[in-house]
Design an enzyme around this catalytic site. Structure first.
Site, PDB file in Angstrom:
ATOM      1  N   GLY A 294      71.969 -30.000  22.366  1.00 12.46           N
ATOM      2  CA  GLY A 294      72.444 -31.206  23.036  1.00 12.46           C
ATOM      3  C   GLY A 294      73.526 -31.029  24.063  1.00 12.46           C
ATOM      4  N   CYS A 411      50.143 -40.190  43.035  1.00 14.14           N
ATOM      5  CA  CYS A 411      49.755 -41.548  43.354  1.00 14.14           C
ATOM      6  C   CYS A 411      50.566 -42.548  42.536  1.00 14.14           C
ATOM      7  CB  CYS A 411      48.274 -41.671  43.030  1.00 14.14           C
ATOM      8  SG  CYS A 411      47.402 -42.414  44.354  1.00 14.14           S
TER       9      CYS A 411
HETATM   10  C1  LIG Z   1      66.187 -30.556  16.782  1.00 15.69           C
HETATM   11  C2  LIG Z   1      66.544 -30.195  18.174  1.00 15.69           C
HETATM   12  N1  LIG Z   1      67.282 -29.091  18.390  1.00 15.69           N
HETATM   13  C3  LIG Z   1      67.620 -28.703  19.626  1.00 15.69           C
HETATM   14  C4  LIG Z   1      67.240 -29.435  20.722  1.00 15.69           C
HETATM   15  C5  LIG Z   1      67.642 -28.935  22.066  1.00 15.69           C
HETATM   16  O1  LIG Z   1      68.429 -29.830  22.728  1.00 15.69           O
HETATM   17  P1  LIG Z   1      69.121 -29.431  24.087  1.00 15.69           P
HETATM   18  O2  LIG Z   1      68.071 -28.923  24.983  1.00 15.69           O
HETATM   19  O3  LIG Z   1      69.699 -30.701  24.562  1.00 15.69           O
HETATM   20  O4  LIG Z   1      70.157 -28.413  23.794  1.00 15.69           O
HETATM   21  C6  LIG Z   1      66.488 -30.608  20.562  1.00 15.69           C
HETATM   22  C7  LIG Z   1      66.142 -31.472  21.707  1.00 15.69           C
HETATM   23  O5  LIG Z   1      66.825 -32.438  21.980  1.00 15.69           O
HETATM   24  C8  LIG Z   1      66.128 -30.996  19.248  1.00 15.69           C
HETATM   25  O6  LIG Z   1      65.385 -32.073  19.040  1.00 15.69           O
END
Ligand SMILES: Cc1ncc(COP(=O)(O)O)c(C=O)c1O
Ligand SMILES: N[C@@H](CCCC[NH3+])C(=O)O
Length: 483
Positions: A294, A411
């Protein structure tokens, strides 16, 4: 991506874009572009020491160009910040191909997969199964079986039904197991499957609502507040073939504010405390808190994500403090970055086609710059109202800046790649433009909408480029057709 709910609403132009039309349009903001990106002597964009004009001449356009040094250095940043590469699980959903799997293995990272397809890809590239974790809110029985057969590092369970099915798979497997095979005298088929429980911690992450995942009203995980998470622990512990090794939380994606992660970490530690009070015998086994992915990245100069080491330090302090208060040994902290590793090091290069000036009234005008890709290689602008940075990539220009919108060839009027930007007034058909930070969730979410083949992914390093994923052809598109 515009923050939710505080950012500008759909259709508004972010102040940062409106206020800064002039500046130097040839400059590359270090936080937005790959770490090795430069301008050549005559002003073209180069990544990994390779001029994008040469890549265009050899491979055609559009293409993704991935800076290998950037990708690897971000793996190392996470490993250094969290002190253990193995506890850094790259989230393969951001972008995965065999060569990237090999880089991850060489960097000693672990890997998260969220489907049988990602698992099969990782295994086909020789990634060690015991460093893979399987996610998914609706894993099929076949996917669970494949994970168990591979000897996967952990299954992150997400529903009661899944716990039951996984336990059943392991039980049937144990029944078939040869009594004298396997490691250390334990028959392979009877080894318990490591399991983590995905906990919905009830945190409202400050990001777009489509990618926030730890508030109560959504499909992922077991709610802490309702007691579902406690029941999940009970069911996992009751299943002979499952071994509870960790708790997991993922609050969402493209997050800048550490507060959400800190809140989630605190709640997860308190849940761990409750479990260990009831089951002290788990203290040596239930040893990992996985705080998910995240961490956000800069898509434009206006974005200021916190550095990885700052984030790691604050999470470690919280977990350590809460554990000390509870008299618990401090568990290992795992994380699952996808975007923060794959995102910044990749650029999409397009060729400019049609250019149209549109009057907006009140003396305002916007230039629509069409490129030879669009929502099929980058759905994020249409889907999340994401912001991107774009520059003229095949030459320098000192022409004045024109308020522009980069659009695709599909499109759909919503086929927008960069909603609001400034490009030089002398931009012309045949110029190359580059869009920054397209390494995560662009190729991974690409489609063949309008039967437009997917672009290749090229990697560059030390002045040389190579193809990681070749361009799709019309023949590829027709391969599924019945005669
Ligand atoms: C369980 C889980 N881990 C890791 C991620 C990776 O997230 P990010 O690409 O935001 O680091 C995600 C995607 O949001 C996820 O669903
Ligand atoms: N696909 C999203 C992020 C979701 C990540 C998976 N849980 C994006 O492009 O930003």
């Amino acid at each position: 991506m515009r923050a939710h709910p505080a950012g500008p609403r759909h259709g508004e132009i972010p102040a940062a874009h409106l206020d800064a039309p002039a500046g130097d349009l040839n400059l590359l903001d270090r936080k937005v572009w790959p770490r090795t990106a430069t301008r050549t002597g005559d002003g073209a964009l180069a990544v990994g020491g390779v001029d994008v004009r040469d890549l265009a001449a050899t491979h055609g356009t559009p293409f993704f160009v991935l800076d290998e040094a950037d990708f690897r250095s971000r793996c190392q940043d996470f490993a250094d910040a969290f002190g253990d590469a193995g506890q850094v699980h790259y989230a393969g959903k951001a972008f995965l191909c065999r060569e990237v799997v090999r880089w991850l293995d060489q960097e000693r990272l672990s890997l998260d997969v969220c489907s049988g397809g990602e698992l099969a890809l990782a295994l086909s590239a020789g990634f060690p199964a015991d460093r893979i974790a399987l996610h998914g809110s609706n894993k099929s029985t076949a996917e669970l079986r494949a994970a168990v057969d591979a000897g996967i590092g952990a299954v992150v369970v997400d529903s009661f039904d899944e716990i039951g099915r996984l336990a059943g798979i392991v039980e049937r497997r144990a029944d078939r197991a040869e009594p004298h095979t396997g490691n250390g005298g334990v028959p392979a088929g009877r080894r318990p499957v490591p399991v983590m429980i995905r906990v919905t911690v009830g945190v409202e992450a400050h990001t777009h609502e489509f990618i926030a995942t730890a508030h109560e009203d959504q499909k992922f995980g077991f709610s802490l507040a309702s007691g579902a998470a406690t029941e999940a622990v009970r069911r996992v512990l009751a299943a002979d073939g499952l071994r509870l090794v960790g708790l997991h939380s993922h609050i969402g994606s493209q997050i800048f504010d550490p507060a959400g992660f800190e809140l989630a970490a605190g709640r997860l530690v308190r849940f761990l405390t409750e479990i260990l009070e009831r089951h002290p015998e788990l203290a040596d086994v239930l040893r990992t808190l996985d705080l998910g992915g995240g961490l956000g990245i800069a898509y434009t100069s206006a974005d200021d994500p916190p550095p990885v080491d700052t984030m790691a330090k604050s999470l470690s302090e919280i977990v350590t403090r809460e554990c000390q208060l509870a008299g618990l040994p401090v568990p290992a902290i795992a994380v699952e970055p996808g975007r923060a590793i794959a995102g910044p090091g990749t650029v999409t290069v397009y060729e400019v086609g049609t250019i149209k000036d549109v009057e907006l009234g009140g003396g305002l005008a916007r230039r629509y710059v069409s490129v030879d890709g669009g929502m099929s290689d980058n759905i994020r602008t249409a889907l999340y109202d994401a912001d991107y940075t774009v520059v003229l990539a095949s030459r320098e220009s000192s022409a004045p800046a024109v308020r522009s919108r980069v659009v695709g060839k599909h499109c759909e009027s919503g086929d927008i790649v960069v909603r609001d930007c400034y490009l030089p007034a002398d931009l012309a058909v045949g110029d190359l433009v580059a869009v920054a930070a397209t390494g995560a969730y662009c190729y991974a979410m690409a489609s063949t909408y309008n039967r437009v083949p997917r672009p290749p992914v090229l990697s560059v390093a030390d002045g040389a480029g190579r193809v990681l994923l070749r361009r799709e052809t019309y023949d590829d598109l027709m391969r599924l057709e019945m005669p």
